[in-house]
Design an enzyme around this catalytic site. Structure first.
Site, mmCIF file in Angstrom:
data_model
loop_
_atom_site.group_PDB
_atom_site.id
_atom_site.type_symbol
_atom_site.label_atom_id
_atom_site.label_comp_id
_atom_site.label_asym_id
_atom_site.label_seq_id
_atom_site.Cartn_x
_atom_site.Cartn_y
_atom_site.Cartn_z
ATOM 1 N N ASN A 9 37.163 24.628 26.961
ATOM 2 C CA ASN A 9 38.558 24.498 26.546
ATOM 3 C C ASN A 9 39.352 23.991 27.744
ATOM 4 O O ASN A 9 39.634 24.748 28.673
ATOM 5 C CB ASN A 9 39.066 25.878 26.087
ATOM 6 C CG ASN A 9 40.543 25.855 25.720
ATOM 7 O OD1 ASN A 9 41.153 24.782 25.641
ATOM 8 N ND2 ASN A 9 41.115 27.022 25.496
ATOM 9 N N LYS A 11 42.352 23.015 27.801
ATOM 10 C CA LYS A 11 43.788 23.358 27.655
ATOM 11 C C LYS A 11 44.655 22.139 28.019
ATOM 12 O O LYS A 11 44.292 21.016 27.668
ATOM 13 C CB LYS A 11 44.111 24.573 28.524
ATOM 14 C CG LYS A 11 43.144 25.740 28.284
ATOM 15 C CD LYS A 11 43.594 27.028 28.888
ATOM 16 C CE LYS A 11 42.559 28.113 28.596
ATOM 17 N NZ LYS A 11 42.953 29.427 29.025
ATOM 18 N N HIS A 97 44.280 30.518 19.373
ATOM 19 C CA HIS A 97 44.122 30.898 20.784
ATOM 20 C C HIS A 97 45.312 31.768 21.202
ATOM 21 O O HIS A 97 46.436 31.547 20.758
ATOM 22 C CB HIS A 97 44.028 29.645 21.662
ATOM 23 C CG HIS A 97 43.606 29.964 23.056
ATOM 24 N ND1 HIS A 97 44.471 30.485 23.982
ATOM 25 C CD2 HIS A 97 42.396 29.884 23.665
ATOM 26 C CE1 HIS A 97 43.803 30.695 25.123
ATOM 27 N NE2 HIS A 97 42.549 30.340 24.950
ATOM 28 N N GLU A 169 38.213 37.030 22.793
ATOM 29 C CA GLU A 169 38.791 36.770 24.106
ATOM 30 C C GLU A 169 39.829 37.842 24.432
ATOM 31 O O GLU A 169 40.956 37.786 23.906
ATOM 32 C CB GLU A 169 39.489 35.404 24.124
ATOM 33 C CG GLU A 169 38.569 34.221 23.903
ATOM 34 C CD GLU A 169 39.117 32.959 24.543
ATOM 35 O OE1 GLU A 169 38.460 32.433 25.433
ATOM 36 O OE2 GLU A 169 40.220 32.527 24.175
ATOM 37 N N GLY A 175 41.777 33.655 32.371
ATOM 38 C CA GLY A 175 42.316 33.033 33.579
ATOM 39 C C GLY A 175 42.474 33.990 34.759
ATOM 40 O O GLY A 175 43.048 33.627 35.779
ATOM 41 N N SER A 216 37.387 34.271 31.522
ATOM 42 C CA SER A 216 36.856 34.268 32.895
ATOM 43 C C SER A 216 35.330 34.211 32.963
ATOM 44 O O SER A 216 34.714 34.841 33.830
ATOM 45 C CB SER A 216 37.401 35.473 33.686
ATOM 46 O OG SER A 216 38.795 35.323 33.866
HETATM 47 P P1 PGA Z 1 39.278 31.175 31.092
HETATM 48 O O1 PGA Z 1 39.920 30.738 29.681
HETATM 49 O O2 PGA Z 1 37.818 30.866 31.029
HETATM 50 O O3 PGA Z 1 40.008 30.338 32.117
HETATM 51 O O4 PGA Z 1 39.539 32.637 31.260
HETATM 52 C C1 PGA Z 1 39.238 30.986 28.477
HETATM 53 C C2 PGA Z 1 40.109 30.602 27.309
HETATM 54 O O5 PGA Z 1 41.332 30.778 27.348
HETATM 55 O O6 PGA Z 1 39.591 30.115 26.296
#
Ligand code: PGA
Length: 257
Positions: A9, A11, A97, A169, A175, A216
């Site tokens: 992803n 983003k 999301h 999630e 993040g 993460s």
């Molecule tokens: P991250 O994001 O791996 O940076 O924690 C995952 C997501 O939001 O799908």
């Protein structure tokens, strides 16, 4: 047995040029490595979706979008049609999301209509569910997830060719650099599976639905998640933005499956 799936992803993290360079670098880094036991999906932002799709066209990496409209066409300023996403080669679409739930106020009802619209147009929804830190502290984690699933999947039928991905999630670890323990993600995925059993036949869950974890995930911890019995893959944000890191993550995942 279905293959495990790793979904990137991106983003809104990359410029147009960066997204195209990352696609090329990714293709380069996996070109001599068959993905055999793994499915790979990248979800760029809308602006670069067609172009990334063209680069991926003859590869074994599938294309996904980060959202879609609940309608196919019409007066919906700023929205993107699931029909058009299909037309430009998308096979997957991330829906619900936590960043869209939080910043755009997306409700479970809206997400439910997007799930239906995605399926109707031949896209596999990647439905995201997860609790906030406050919900967790209040002891409501499982309840919140069950509610998001019940509402998000209300009236959803899966045809024999349809696919669905449910991404657990935990909102508070996205993040953060600190994933939850794999055993805990496994427990939550079993809760997810219980809810799914109210909606779909066990065989459909087994063959057409992936339950995955996100939050993460990185090259160091991916193995733990992949070894859990109900975790069939990962949704990866930060660690998918650099080809070397992401291909390291893919290699670690491949070793574990
Ligand atoms: P991250 O994001 O791996 O940076 O924690 C995952 C997501 O939001 O799908």
């Amino acid at each position: 047995m279905k293959k495990k799936i790793i979904i990137a992803n991106w983003k809104m993290s990359l410029s147009q040029a960066q997204a195209l360079a990352l696609t090329q670098a990714l293709l380069e880094s996996i070109k001599d490595r068959p993905l055999d036991n793994l499915e790979l999906v990248v979800c760029p932002s809308f602006n670069v979706l067609s172009e990334v799709g063209r680069l991926l066209a003859k590869s074994n990496i599938a294309l996904g979008a980060q959202d879609c409209c609940w309608e196919e066409a019409g007066a919906y300023t700023g929205e993107v049609s699931p029909q058009v996403l299909k037309e430009i080669g998308c096979q997957f679409v991330i829906l619900g999301h936590s960043e869209r739930r939080k910043y755009l106020g997306e409700s479970d009802q809206l997400i439910n209509s997007k799930v239906k619209s995605a399926l109707k147009n031949g896209l596999a929804p990647i439905l995201c569910v997860g609790e906030t830190f406050e919900e967790r502290q209040a002891g409501n984690k499982d309840f919140v997830i069950m509610q998001q699933l019940e509402k998000g999947l209300s009236g959803v039928n899966l045809g024999s060719a349809d696919r669905l991905v449910i991404a657990y999630e935990p909102v508070w670890v996205i993040g953060s650099g600190q994933a939850v323990a794999a055993a805990e993600a496994e427990h939550t995925n079993q809760v997810v599976r219980q809810v799914l059993l109210d909606h779909f036949a066990p065989q459909k869950i087994e063959e057409q639905i992936h339950l995955i974890y996100g939050g993460s995930v990185n090259p160091e911890n991916i193995k733990e998640f992949m070894l859990e019995p109900t975790i069939a893959g990962a949704l990866v944000g930060g660690a998918s933005l650099e080809a070397k890191t992401f291909s390291g993550l893919i290699a670690a995942a491949q070793k574990a499956v």
